[in-house]
Motif scaffolding. Structure first.
Motif: not given
Length: 121
Positions: A6-24
């Motif tokens: 449960t702890e592990f599954l609760n860490l999964a990003p809930k939306s695309l906005a939660d995915m790591p991203r960077t500026e180029v």
């Protein structure tokens, strides 16, 4: 102590906005690239494998454009380009596409696995 299921599954990003991203920063302006989730990465690898079967050695041509189509996103993580944009993306200068590719590679590890697989098969 190890995480519970449960702890592990609760860490999964809930939306695309939660995915790591960077500026180029490119000569044309600023873009964002994001990390693919596991299912997207699998789909990317499958798409590249299918291209390899169709194009043979020519699949490496346009690899950066494919990476850009899969990883460039807006401020909330939604994909910026369609797969049908790959040919147009391939027309950009090498410096721009290399910057996008390198940022995407840092988040997704394309160089170590996919690039070698494209050249090997």
């Amino acid at each position: 102590m190890a995480l519970s299921r449960t702890e592990f599954l609760n860490l999964a990003p809930k939306s695309l906005a939660d995915m790591p991203r960077t500026e180029v920063n490119t000569a044309h302006g600023v873009l964002y690239v994001r990390q693919l989730n596991s299912n997207e990465k699998d789909a990317f690898e499958l798409a590249i494998s299918k291209l390899r079967a169709e194009k043979g050695d020519d699949v490496a041509i346009g690899f950066r454009a494919h990476v850009a189509a899969w990883t460039c996103c807006d401020e909330i993580g939604s994909r910026l380009f369609e797969f049908s944009d790959v040919d147009e993306l391939g027309k950009f200068d090498a410096d721009t596409m290399t910057k996008i590719f390198e940022a995407s590679d840092a988040l997704n590890g394309f160089t170590t696995r996919n690039r070698d697989a494209v050249q090997k098969n």
